[in-house]
Scaffold this motif. Structure first.
Motif, short mmCIF file in Angstrom:
data_model
loop_
_atom_site.label_atom_id
_atom_site.label_comp_id
_atom_site.label_asym_id
_atom_site.label_seq_id
_atom_site.Cartn_x
_atom_site.Cartn_y
_atom_site.Cartn_z
N ALA A 176 -3.86 -0.09 4.02
CA ALA A 176 -3.56 1.01 3.08
C ALA A 176 -3.40 2.32 3.84
O ALA A 176 -2.53 3.14 3.52
CB ALA A 176 -4.68 1.14 2.05
N ARG A 195 -4.24 -9.49 -2.75
CA ARG A 195 -5.62 -9.12 -2.48
C ARG A 195 -6.58 -9.78 -3.47
O ARG A 195 -7.68 -10.22 -3.09
CB ARG A 195 -5.77 -7.59 -2.53
CG ARG A 195 -5.13 -6.88 -1.34
CD ARG A 195 -4.88 -5.43 -1.63
NE ARG A 195 -3.79 -5.26 -2.61
CZ ARG A 195 -3.39 -4.10 -3.10
NH1 ARG A 195 -3.99 -2.98 -2.72
NH2 ARG A 195 -2.40 -4.04 -3.96
N ALA A 227 0.83 -1.21 0.00
CA ALA A 227 0.00 0.00 0.00
C ALA A 227 0.87 1.26 0.00
O ALA A 227 0.57 2.23 -0.72
CB ALA A 227 -0.93 0.00 1.21
N GLY A 280 -0.10 2.14 5.51
CA GLY A 280 0.95 2.26 4.51
C GLY A 280 1.12 3.68 4.03
O GLY A 280 2.22 4.12 3.77
N GLY A 294 -4.08 -0.51 -9.16
CA GLY A 294 -3.91 0.67 -8.34
C GLY A 294 -2.95 1.70 -8.90
O GLY A 294 -3.09 2.90 -8.62
N GLU A 320 2.28 1.73 -3.44
CA GLU A 320 1.23 2.26 -4.33
C GLU A 320 1.09 3.77 -4.15
O GLU A 320 1.06 4.52 -5.14
CB GLU A 320 -0.11 1.58 -4.04
CG GLU A 320 -0.26 0.20 -4.62
CD GLU A 320 -1.68 -0.34 -4.43
OE1 GLU A 320 -2.59 0.47 -4.14
OE2 GLU A 320 -1.87 -1.56 -4.58
N GLN A 321 1.01 4.20 -2.90
CA GLN A 321 0.83 5.63 -2.64
C GLN A 321 2.03 6.43 -3.12
O GLN A 321 1.89 7.54 -3.66
CB GLN A 321 0.60 5.86 -1.14
CG GLN A 321 -0.70 5.27 -0.61
CD GLN A 321 -1.92 5.75 -1.37
OE1 GLN A 321 -2.06 6.94 -1.67
NE2 GLN A 321 -2.82 4.82 -1.70
N PHE A 358 -7.88 -4.63 4.54
CA PHE A 358 -7.16 -4.05 3.41
C PHE A 358 -7.14 -2.52 3.52
O PHE A 358 -6.10 -1.87 3.29
CB PHE A 358 -7.79 -4.45 2.08
CG PHE A 358 -7.65 -5.91 1.73
CD1 PHE A 358 -6.68 -6.68 2.32
CD2 PHE A 358 -8.51 -6.50 0.83
CE1 PHE A 358 -6.54 -8.04 2.01
CE2 PHE A 358 -8.38 -7.83 0.49
CZ PHE A 358 -7.40 -8.61 1.09
#
Length: 508
Positions: free
Chosen positions: A505, A473, A160, A508, A187, A163-164, A501
């Motif tokens: 996130a 996921r 996560a 994260g 994502g 991803e960010q 989840f």
């Protein structure tokens, strides 16, 4: 702005990996690169980075372009260095001396804990080693990024966070990411390239939507091919009929007409392209012998501890029944693998009971751990089957070939096989074991998307009973029908994995 242009690019090794690939990589592009294991993803990334040559076609790069390539493996000469020094070494000597502060900025940006920075890479988890490789590339300030399987070994929180971080990159920095993590691709990407030996396909969509568009395009191509071949067949039959009439009547006009019909049929057949058939990595199948027992495993307030004895949590009273596909969720280090290990020990124990875990006598175990530790690296695939099962060599060779382990690999030590090939061997061993209960710790770690989807189908089709841990996921959502979460020293059952989840996130 166009950063890289590919024109009719192709690479052939022992077989064609991809050909006639034409693609432009522009600012704001976030491209997901999708293909089976061994189908050329890493090779294409090396070509884009300039560290490998294509067999055909050309690559044009913008003047002065710098490409940051984050590879899968950690170079052995870095393992003894600290996290901080491994990143510092990525800078030239002059920059390392005058701009070492850049390392600290990048480590802060990637949220690398202070206590990890002085530790040698070899003492860190695979996930943190992956983050070190990313930091080494990012500290050099590249114009574009190439990431090869960046989520391998990362837990949900770090996935996560990654991803960010990628979403927050300047839009002027294009990204190409090769990954088997479907949720991650959804994502972070806005385009998807499906790499194929011929007719690679690019869609201006993230993975899941692009996959649906690809399936529709392949189905339409199959219909066109079938229609064109049917029309060609009709033209040839008409030509044959006219030819017979022409011969009998001596008509020159019918002879000309016959020739025209044949030429039309030949043009149709020549232009018609069959629908793409994915080159399979091998057939992945499981089995389920069944049992009359209703409750397979009972957890009677089991205390889960670290290997050095520190208490982590208690399970309370929980039952695992036939048909339950229980997913164990929790933060990294919370003790998921420890519970898997406790259950494994209880099943293997002579009395089938250990520390509050009761196992039905009829349970037959199929076990796979995340390190593929059930395999012996010095053995060959043939040795593995011969040691564990009473099957003839010819049959063993056939089973291995069908699972994607060809004749050339069957007598090669397992330590020289890829992670994907060894994972498929583990799945074949599970199938031949014919269990009625699966204990799976990160089973999708080394499987490509085809293998992940096959594993999902097999678990569902056989109504398999299992306890599993996964950071994937998409896999969790597809397979799980019960969910246990480690939360504040307790193991709780929840309705859905989505709140976990979402919490991962947020952290994260």
């Amino acid at each position: 702005m166009t950063f890289i242009t590919l024109r009719s690019l192709g690479v052939t090794r022992s077989a064609v990996l991809f050909s006639n690939l034409t693609l432009s990589v522009n600012a704001e592009d976030r491209i997901g690169l999708v293909a089976a294991n061994g189908a050329g993803k890493s090779t294409l990334l090396h070509c884009l980075a300039g560290t490998a040559e294509a067999t055909a076609g050309e690559i044009t790069r913008a003047r002065g372009l710098t490409v940051g390539h984050v590879e899968q493996e950690v170079p052995s000469d870095l393992l003894d260095l600290s996290f901080h020094d491994a990143v510092l070494r990525a800078l030239s000597p002059d920059r390392a001396e005058s701009e070492s502060w850049r390392v600290d900025l990048v480590l802060e940006e990637l949220e690398v804990p202070e206590e990890l920075r002085p530790r040698p890479l070899k003492a860190l988890s695979g996930g943190w080693q992956r983050m070190a490789m990313l930091a080494r590339v990012w500290v050099t300030e590249p114009d574009m990024l190439l990431l090869d399987e960046p989520t391998n070994h990362l837990d949900l929180g770090r996935i996560a966070a990654l991803e960010q971080w990628l979403k927050a990159l300047p839009r002027t920095v294009p990204l190409i990411v090769a990954s088997h993590d479907r949720a991650f691709l959804d994502g972070v990407t806005n385009r998807t390239l499906f790499l194929r030996p011929d007719q690679s396909q690019i869609f201006d969509l993230p993975y899941s939507r692009a996959r649906r568009a690809l399936d529709e395009a392949d189905a339409a191509q199959a219909r066109r091919y079938e229609r064109d071949m049917k029309t060609a067949g009709q033209l040839r039959r008409q030509a044959a009929k006219l030819n017979n009439i022409g011969i009998n009547s001596g008509s020159d006009l019918l002879v000309v007409k016959t020739k025209q019909l044949k030429e039309r049929a030949e043009r149709l057949e020549s232009a018609a392209k069959p629908a793409h058939r994915e080159r399979s990595s091998g057939v992945l199948k499981l089995a389920n012998r069944g049992t009359h027992a209703k409750a397979l495993i009972t957890l009677d307030d089991v205390e889960v501890r670290t290997p050095d004895g520190r208490a982590l949590y208690r399970t309370g009273k929980l039952f695992l029944h036939q048909g339950d596909r229980v997913v164990l969720l929790g933060a990294n280090g919370a003790g998921k693998s420890r519970l898997i290990a406790h259950v494994h020990e209880a099943i293997e124990a002579d009395d089938r009971g250990d520390n509050g875990i009761r196992v039905t006598p009829s349970l037959v175990l199929g076990y796979a751990d995340q390190t593929l530790g059930t395999l012996r690296e010095a053995e060959t695939p043939l040795d593995t089957l011969g040691r564990r099962f009473d099957i003839a060599e010819q049959k063993a060779r056939g089973l291995l070939a069908a699972a994607g382990i060809g004749i050339d690999l069957q007598e090669r030590p397992l330590g020289r096989l890829s992670g994907g090939q060894r994972a498929r061997l583990v799945m074949l061993v599970l199938r031949l074991t014919n269990p009625n209960f699966y204990l799976l710790d990160e089973p999708t770690n080394h499987l490509d998307i085809e293998g992940q989807e096959a594993l999902e189908r097999e678990l569902l089709a056989h109504q398999a009973s299992c306890l599993l841990v996964s950071h994937d996921r998409s896999f969790v959502r597809a397979v799980g029908n019960r969910f246990w979460v480690i939360d504040r020293k307790r193991l709780l059952e929840v309705e859905s994995p989505e709140p976990f989840f979402a919490a991962a996130a947020a952290v994260g």
